[in-house]
Write an enzyme that holds these catalytic residues in place. Structure first.
Site, PDB file in Angstrom:
ATOM      1  N   TYR A 183       0.843  -1.196   0.000  1.00 39.56           N
ATOM      2  CA  TYR A 183       0.000   0.000   0.000  1.00 39.56           C
ATOM      3  C   TYR A 183       0.880   1.250   0.000  1.00 39.56           C
ATOM      4  O   TYR A 183       1.316   1.730   1.051  1.00 39.56           O
ATOM      5  CB  TYR A 183      -0.917   0.023   1.212  1.00 39.56           C
ATOM      6  CG  TYR A 183      -1.963  -1.071   1.260  1.00 39.56           C
ATOM      7  CD1 TYR A 183      -2.318  -1.787   0.125  1.00 39.56           C
ATOM      8  CD2 TYR A 183      -2.601  -1.378   2.459  1.00 39.56           C
ATOM      9  CE1 TYR A 183      -3.276  -2.788   0.173  1.00 39.56           C
ATOM     10  CE2 TYR A 183      -3.577  -2.374   2.514  1.00 39.56           C
ATOM     11  CZ  TYR A 183      -3.896  -3.076   1.379  1.00 39.56           C
ATOM     12  OH  TYR A 183      -4.847  -4.071   1.436  1.00 39.56           O
ATOM     13  N   HIS A 200      -1.158 -12.221   0.866  1.00 40.44           N
ATOM     14  CA  HIS A 200      -2.062 -11.277   0.213  1.00 40.44           C
ATOM     15  C   HIS A 200      -2.754 -11.887  -0.996  1.00 40.44           C
ATOM     16  O   HIS A 200      -3.938 -11.635  -1.244  1.00 40.44           O
ATOM     17  CB  HIS A 200      -1.275 -10.037  -0.202  1.00 40.44           C
ATOM     18  CG  HIS A 200      -2.077  -8.805  -0.338  1.00 40.44           C
ATOM     19  ND1 HIS A 200      -1.532  -7.549  -0.333  1.00 40.44           N
ATOM     20  CD2 HIS A 200      -3.405  -8.600  -0.489  1.00 40.44           C
ATOM     21  CE1 HIS A 200      -2.475  -6.633  -0.474  1.00 40.44           C
ATOM     22  NE2 HIS A 200      -3.627  -7.253  -0.570  1.00 40.44           N
ATOM     23  N   ARG A 217     -16.582  -0.773  -2.481  1.00 38.45           N
ATOM     24  CA  ARG A 217     -15.647   0.273  -2.911  1.00 38.45           C
ATOM     25  C   ARG A 217     -16.306   1.644  -2.910  1.00 38.45           C
ATOM     26  O   ARG A 217     -16.024   2.499  -3.745  1.00 38.45           O
ATOM     27  CB  ARG A 217     -15.065  -0.055  -4.283  1.00 38.45           C
ATOM     28  CG  ARG A 217     -14.398  -1.419  -4.340  1.00 38.45           C
ATOM     29  CD  ARG A 217     -13.800  -1.723  -5.691  1.00 38.45           C
ATOM     30  NE  ARG A 217     -13.389  -3.122  -5.755  1.00 38.45           N
ATOM     31  CZ  ARG A 217     -12.263  -3.614  -5.245  1.00 38.45           C
ATOM     32  NH1 ARG A 217     -11.435  -2.815  -4.624  1.00 38.45           N
ATOM     33  NH2 ARG A 217     -11.984  -4.899  -5.341  1.00 38.45           N
ATOM     34  N   GLY A 273     -23.557   5.369  -1.685  1.00 40.36           N
ATOM     35  CA  GLY A 273     -24.348   6.276  -2.501  1.00 40.36           C
ATOM     36  C   GLY A 273     -23.707   7.633  -2.721  1.00 40.36           C
ATOM     37  O   GLY A 273     -24.342   8.547  -3.252  1.00 40.36           O
TER      38      GLY A 273
END
Length: 328
Positions: free
Chosen positions: A54, A124, A207, A212
């Site tokens: 990351y 991972h 995600r 909304g």
């Protein structure tokens, strides 16, 4: 906050996915990220999830080290290895589950995180070129050495989970699971429960689609969601209609759509610990509200009946063959 178990670890029913603080979702804001980590602990969230890939050079692990310097004993820390990245861009460039890489990766993560032990260490992505028994055997040696407390695997099939557990106990399966991502339910969740592993859903808010929000429903060109099938024009139109169904339930409960989506996952079992990712305190606080939200049987059934349009990745081959999807 309510708490659940991963092995002998007591973890908050909602964890905190830290990826977006350093990777994939726009510019980083270290000050707000650190404030979010602090607020998480104040709210009782003690389960933090990161990975060595990351951000360029392990940026997210380095960010967490700043916070962990004063709070290590309060945090259940999870990180991952196995996705190899290009050193200049930080973008995925392959997978490596070799025993040699296992030993290299753990030492690098421990150094970046500024700690001497990882509470939960995940593979991972499964390396299709290395038998899972070899990878997990090497990971097990890290437990013996005191560098790791528990082992996990991300996006592993039911067969792989059973093979891995025959080598060493697997404490957690981390896979995408949400109202919009249901493919792990038929076999992977069953196998995880069979071997006694907790299920740790990442992207439990689809995600961001299930919130909304305008940013999630119409991501910018720099946002990697714009490359995914569910955000392509025809699929997106249908998925916006499904989001409206979640919003309708939320309005009836005086809750937000994101809270409803998380409450649905939490209701799937006491062994389910979602890790919604955020880099802002406001979204963290909203997410935590899901822990005390109760959905009726009819509402749970209505949410379970929703089916999204489009796959979650452009290449879903890894679902059957574990050729290792590289996008988180």
């Amino acid at each position: 906050m309510k708490y659940r178990r991963i092995g002998d670890l007591s973890v908050s029913a909602l964890g905190l996915g830290c990826m977006g603080m350093s990777f994939a979702y726009g510019p980083a804001d270290s000050a707000e990220a650190l404030a979010t980590l602090s607020r998480a602990l104040e709210l009782g969230v003690n389960f933090f999830d990161t990975a060595d890939m990351y951000g360029v050079g392990g940026a997210n692990e380095r960010l967490l080290s700043t916070f962990l310097a004063d709070h290590r004993s309060e945090v259940v820390l999870a990180t991952k290895f196995g996705i190899v990245t290009a050193p200049d861009t930080g973008l995925p460039a392959g997978v490596n589950g070799s025993p040699e890489y296992v030993r290299q990766a753990i030492d690098a993560s421990l150094q970046r995180l500024g700690t001497d032990v990882i509470d939960l260490y995940y593979l991972h992505r499964v390396d299709p070129q290395v038998p899972i028994e070899e990878t997990v055997g090497a990971m097990a040696s890290l437990v013996t050495a005191g560098k790791v407390r528990h082992l996990g695997i991300s996006e592993a099939s039911a067969t792989t989970l059973r093979r891995a557990a025959a080598v060493h106990p697997i404490a957690a399966l981390q896979s995408e699971w949400s109202v919009f991502s249901r493919d792990i339910e038929a076999s992977d969740v069953v196998a995880a429960r069979e071997i006694g592993a907790a299920i740790v859903p990442y992207s439990p808010l689809g995600r961001g689609m299930l919130t909304g929000s305008a940013a999630a429903l119409a991501p910018s060109a720099g946002d990697f969601r714009s490359t995914l099938p569910r955000w392509q024009e025809a699929n997106l139109k249908r998925n916006r209609e499904l989001v409206a169904s979640v919003q309708s339930i939320a309005e009836s409960l005086d809750a937000t759509p994101g809270q409803v989506a998380l409450a649905w996952l939490l209701a799937q079992g006491d062994d389910v610990i979602p890790i919604p990712g955020t880099k802002r305190r406001s979204y963290l606080e909203e997410n935590v509200g899901a822990v005390t939200l109760t959905l009726s049987a009819d509402q749970l059934a209505a949410l379970s009946a929703l089916q999204p349009a489009g796959d979650r990745y452009p290449d879903m081959a890894w679902v059957a063959g574990e050729s290792a999807s590289l996008a988180e």
